[in-house]
Design a protein around this motif. Structure first.
Motif, PDB file in Angstrom:
ATOM      1  N   LYS A  13      -3.535  -6.325  -2.939  1.00  0.00           N
ATOM      2  CA  LYS A  13      -2.164  -5.877  -3.197  1.00  0.00           C
ATOM      3  C   LYS A  13      -1.198  -6.848  -2.517  1.00  0.00           C
ATOM      4  O   LYS A  13      -1.263  -7.057  -1.300  1.00  0.00           O
ATOM      5  N   ILE A  14      -0.324  -7.452  -3.305  1.00  0.00           N
ATOM      6  CA  ILE A  14       0.652  -8.410  -2.793  1.00  0.00           C
ATOM      7  C   ILE A  14       2.053  -7.884  -3.079  1.00  0.00           C
ATOM      8  O   ILE A  14       2.356  -7.490  -4.207  1.00  0.00           O
ATOM      9  N   CYS A  53      -9.321  -8.483  -8.362  1.00  0.00           N
ATOM     10  CA  CYS A  53      -8.208  -7.996  -9.171  1.00  0.00           C
ATOM     11  C   CYS A  53      -7.005  -7.833  -8.254  1.00  0.00           C
ATOM     12  O   CYS A  53      -7.144  -7.733  -7.030  1.00  0.00           O
ATOM     13  N   ILE A  54      -5.827  -7.836  -8.838  1.00  0.00           N
ATOM     14  CA  ILE A  54      -4.592  -7.927  -8.061  1.00  0.00           C
ATOM     15  C   ILE A  54      -3.565  -6.937  -8.602  1.00  0.00           C
ATOM     16  O   ILE A  54      -3.431  -6.772  -9.813  1.00  0.00           O
ATOM     17  N   VAL A  55      -2.849  -6.316  -7.699  1.00  0.00           N
ATOM     18  CA  VAL A  55      -1.639  -5.578  -8.054  1.00  0.00           C
ATOM     19  C   VAL A  55      -0.489  -6.242  -7.319  1.00  0.00           C
ATOM     20  O   VAL A  55      -0.588  -6.522  -6.117  1.00  0.00           O
ATOM     21  N   ALA A 137      -0.054  -5.421 -13.816  1.00  0.00           N
ATOM     22  CA  ALA A 137       1.402  -5.455 -13.695  1.00  0.00           C
ATOM     23  C   ALA A 137       2.021  -4.166 -14.210  1.00  0.00           C
ATOM     24  O   ALA A 137       1.360  -3.355 -14.863  1.00  0.00           O
ATOM     25  N   ALA A 138       3.294  -3.987 -13.915  1.00  0.00           N
ATOM     26  CA  ALA A 138       4.087  -2.814 -14.323  1.00  0.00           C
ATOM     27  C   ALA A 138       3.651  -1.546 -13.610  1.00  0.00           C
ATOM     28  O   ALA A 138       3.807  -0.439 -14.133  1.00  0.00           O
ATOM     29  N   THR A 149       0.794   2.788  -4.753  1.00  0.00           N
ATOM     30  CA  THR A 149       0.018   3.822  -5.450  1.00  0.00           C
ATOM     31  C   THR A 149      -0.742   3.219  -6.625  1.00  0.00           C
ATOM     32  O   THR A 149      -1.902   3.573  -6.877  1.00  0.00           O
ATOM     33  N   ALA A 150      -0.105   2.300  -7.334  1.00  0.00           N
ATOM     34  CA  ALA A 150      -0.792   1.604  -8.431  1.00  0.00           C
ATOM     35  C   ALA A 150      -2.010   0.849  -7.908  1.00  0.00           C
ATOM     36  O   ALA A 150      -3.073   0.834  -8.541  1.00  0.00           O
ATOM     37  N   ALA A 151      -1.872   0.218  -6.749  1.00  0.00           N
ATOM     38  CA  ALA A 151      -2.991  -0.533  -6.162  1.00  0.00           C
ATOM     39  C   ALA A 151      -4.150   0.399  -5.823  1.00  0.00           C
ATOM     40  O   ALA A 151      -5.320   0.087  -6.097  1.00  0.00           O
TER      41      ALA A 151
END
Length: 243
Positions: A13-14, A53-55, A137-138, A149-151
């Motif tokens: 998470k960045i 994977c990245i958020v 993304a988004a 929370t998305a991460a």
């Protein structure tokens, strides 16, 4: 201490602000040097055979909560504007990752067929099985939910072994180390302590998700050289949060 041999798949998470400068302080725009630094860090982890994977956040372009409070835009609209900001960052990071010789896919929680794939869980897993880096993304695609929370959500959906949050400081402290020289660094924390002490690492919804599923969380500084890999190897200063 972490051991990279234990981890097959991780989510990084960045924050959007992290992409604005090679050093903490600047909070707007996208810095190409920082993009290159992050992409190189990711490559070194991918080279170990770990799925990544990245958020990514969007605060360097537009932050939904701030926009709602300061500009009088209703919260749902403001959050959707913030989601679009994360897509801009995702495309910039995708370009940098591909320049490092890796395959990368951007998947959006809101359909944007011309610039990225719509998020489908099984397709995202398949991309990683093929050795591709996936950028989500988004956010979650819904207002009132943060990219933290998305991460947490995507890390659980992808079956990740570890969630890593890259921040401005090298872990979790009992108070702001930039203001208080006597701030105490935590090497390890429980999720319960994280919530009870109100240590603002991730929002409560994100923490509740990872706590419920006992997903380890590592907090570290994005600004240290090769910090992503070093945290997985246990050689960089960080905080590990577990139950």
């Amino acid at each position: 201490m972490l051991d990279h041999q234990k981890y097959k798949r991780v989510l990084l998470k960045i924050s959007g602000e992290a992409l604005s400068s090679l050093t903490p302080g600047q909070h707007q725009g996208i810095n190409q040097g920082m993009l290159n630094k992050v992409a190189n860090d990711i490559r070194n982890v991918v080279n170990l055979g770990i799925d990544v994977c990245i958020v990514i956040g969007g605060g360097n372009i537009y932050r939904g909560v701030s926009g709602s409070k300061s500009h009088g835009i209703d919260r749902a609209t403001s959050d959707h504007m913030g989601m679009l900001a994360t897509v801009i960052n995702a495309l910039a990071l995708q370009n940098a990752i591909e320049h490092e010789g890796m395959l990368c896919r951007v998947m959006t929680a809101i359909p944007m067929q011309a610039i990225g794939e719509f998020y489908i869980r099984r397709r995202a897993i398949r991309h990683m099985e093929k050795g591709r880096v996936v950028i989500f993304a988004a956010g979650t695609g819904n207002p009132f939910f943060t990219t933290d929370t998305a991460a947490a959500l995507r890390a659980l959906e992808m079956g990740c072994d570890l969630l890593l949050k890259a921040t401005k400081v090298d872990g979790v402290y009992d108070k702001d180390p930039k203001i208080y020289p006597d701030a105490i660094h935590y090497d390890r924390l429980s999720y319960s302590n994280l919530l009870s002490q109100k240590l603002e690492v991730m929002d409560a919804t994100a923490v509740a998700l990872v706590q419920e599923h006992n997903l380890p969380l590592a907090v570290f500084s994005i600004y240290e050289n090769d910090s992503f890999l070093k945290v997985l190897e246990g050689t960089a200063k960080h905080t590990l949060v577990t139950e």
